[in-house]
Design an enzyme around this catalytic site. Structure first.
Site, mmCIF file in Angstrom:
data_model
loop_
_atom_site.group_PDB
_atom_site.id
_atom_site.type_symbol
_atom_site.label_atom_id
_atom_site.label_comp_id
_atom_site.label_asym_id
_atom_site.label_seq_id
_atom_site.Cartn_x
_atom_site.Cartn_y
_atom_site.Cartn_z
ATOM 1 N N THR A 185 0.823 -1.195 0.000
ATOM 2 C CA THR A 185 0.000 0.000 0.000
ATOM 3 C C THR A 185 0.869 1.263 0.000
ATOM 4 O O THR A 185 1.915 1.303 0.633
ATOM 5 C CB THR A 185 -0.888 -0.018 1.254
ATOM 6 O OG1 THR A 185 -1.782 -1.115 1.160
ATOM 7 C CG2 THR A 185 -1.664 1.271 1.417
ATOM 8 N N ASP A 212 -8.259 -1.384 5.338
ATOM 9 C CA ASP A 212 -8.349 -0.130 6.086
ATOM 10 C C ASP A 212 -8.102 1.107 5.231
ATOM 11 O O ASP A 212 -8.538 2.208 5.597
ATOM 12 C CB ASP A 212 -7.338 -0.142 7.237
ATOM 13 C CG ASP A 212 -5.908 -0.187 6.737
ATOM 14 O OD1 ASP A 212 -5.568 -1.138 6.001
ATOM 15 O OD2 ASP A 212 -5.124 0.716 7.064
ATOM 16 N N THR A 267 -0.241 1.562 6.586
ATOM 17 C CA THR A 267 0.006 0.426 5.704
ATOM 18 C C THR A 267 0.258 -0.817 6.548
ATOM 19 O O THR A 267 0.921 -0.739 7.587
ATOM 20 C CB THR A 267 1.204 0.683 4.773
ATOM 21 O OG1 THR A 267 1.437 -0.481 3.967
ATOM 22 C CG2 THR A 267 2.473 1.006 5.551
ATOM 23 N N ARG A 279 -13.602 -8.110 -0.441
ATOM 24 C CA ARG A 279 -12.850 -7.693 0.750
ATOM 25 C C ARG A 279 -12.328 -6.266 0.612
ATOM 26 O O ARG A 279 -11.805 -5.868 -0.423
ATOM 27 C CB ARG A 279 -11.688 -8.652 0.987
ATOM 28 C CG ARG A 279 -10.834 -8.312 2.220
ATOM 29 C CD ARG A 279 -9.632 -7.479 1.893
ATOM 30 N NE ARG A 279 -8.775 -7.246 3.073
ATOM 31 C CZ ARG A 279 -7.750 -6.403 3.082
ATOM 32 N NH1 ARG A 279 -7.437 -5.721 2.005
ATOM 33 N NH2 ARG A 279 -7.028 -6.263 4.183
ATOM 34 N N GLY A 303 -4.625 -4.901 7.122
ATOM 35 C CA GLY A 303 -5.765 -4.007 7.215
ATOM 36 C C GLY A 303 -6.809 -4.380 8.242
ATOM 37 O O GLY A 303 -7.400 -3.503 8.892
#
Length: 319
Positions: free
Chosen positions: A178, A209, A229, A206, A232
């Site tokens: 991320t 976060d 990162t 899915r 999540g």
């Protein structure tokens, strides 16, 4: 009279990153990519642009780089396509925009910005988000534009273990994650942006976060801007970004203490691996992670630019 401070930091994923994991050429390529993204955001701030524009510019650079799991280079889902998530938030009035499970916008962070500016909502997901984005003036791509050989190999390996998913990042073939950026502009406003392809082999729509305001992304001029990162599900359960900001705003903790308390304490205790980047309205910049490494870059108080991969890593780029 001294100019008001500016600050910027970015991340490209946290995980099991130890010296020797990458080749020297790979390391150099990653440092170069991080530096380009940092400079893209910094030039906006140096021209008295907004922190919102700065974090967007930095994240676009990372989305365009196939090393990272965002935009080009996003991981494959169980179905063999790509579902992109992103969020962006400004600290002045806490306006935010986010998208989840989108399929055809070249730069997902621009999709999140479109939600912020052109809708009455904060988060749009799936086919509804795709329909909204089709009406916006954004560059569109076929879903396979996000493909890379690295991600396809990772997905094919994961399919051989159907009862598990590959958390991003981690492992030799899963080493980029991320992306996100945080910034403070000359006007005293902070902003945060985060973008991801999620986790390899993910199913059932899915969502992690990254696009959830308060979990993976948060900005408030009264406290800080934070981008996260890592794993999540744990960041959602501990509401990491808002948790950190609340410690600053309500408990009076300094930003460094707040970040470390959440990332190395509550999050780690629960079993969540990862990290955060954060900036305060005074310009304090924090990069905190509980893993052996985190792809990261930042501008220090003296104006020097830094990039790093491993925990003890720090390349200072004189400017």
């Amino acid at each position: 009279m001294m100019a008001n401070p500016i600050a910027i930091a970015l991340h490209g994923g946290a995980g099991v990153l130890t010296p020797g994991l990458l080749t020297v050429d790979d390391e150099n390529a990653i440092h170069d990519a991080l530096l380009r993204a940092l400079k893209a955001g910094l030039v906006v701030l140096e021209q008295d642009g907004s922190s919102l524009d700065a974090v967007q510019a930095a994240v676009i650079e990372l989305e365009e780089c196939p090393w990272f799991n965002a935009g080009k280079g996003a991981v494959f889902t169980h179905a063999g396509d790509h579902e992109l998530d992103a969020a962006i938030m400004t600290g002045g009035n806490r306006e935010a925009g986010a998208v989840a499970g989108i399929h055809n916008v070249r730069n997902p962070i621009l999709a999140a910005r479109a939600v912020l500016e052109h809708s009455e909502h904060v988060l749009l997901a799936g086919v509804g988000a795709d329909s909204f984005l089709a009406e916006q003036n954004l560059e569109r791509v076929d879903n396979d534009w996000y493909d890379t050989d690295l991600r396809r190999r990772q997905w094919e390996m994961q399919r051989q273990q159907p009862n598990s998913v590959s958390l991003e990042p981690g492992g030799i073939d899963k080493k980029f994650g991320t992306v996100g950026a945080v910034a403070l502009d000359r006007h005293g406003h902070v902003a945060a942006a985060t973008s991801t392809g999620g986790i390899t082999n993910k199913r059932y729509g899915r969502i992690g976060d990254s696009p959830l305001i308060g979990s993976g992304t948060w900005a408030d001029n009264r406290s800080a801007a934070i981008s996260a990162t890592g794993h999540g599900e744990f960041f959602i359960r501990t509401v990491v970004a808002h948790n950190i900001a609340s410690r600053v705003l309500l408990a009076g903790e300094d930003l460094h203490t707040a970040c470390d308390t959440v990332v190395a304490g509550e999050l780690k205790t629960m079993g969540g691996n990862g990290g955060v980047i954060a900036v305060s309205p005074s310009g304090e910049t924090v990069l905190s992670f509980n893993t052996p490494g985190m792809y990261r870059a930042w501008r220090d108080a003296e104006g020097h630019l830094h990039t790093a991969i491993y925990a003890e890593d720090d390349r200072c780029h004189r400017v």
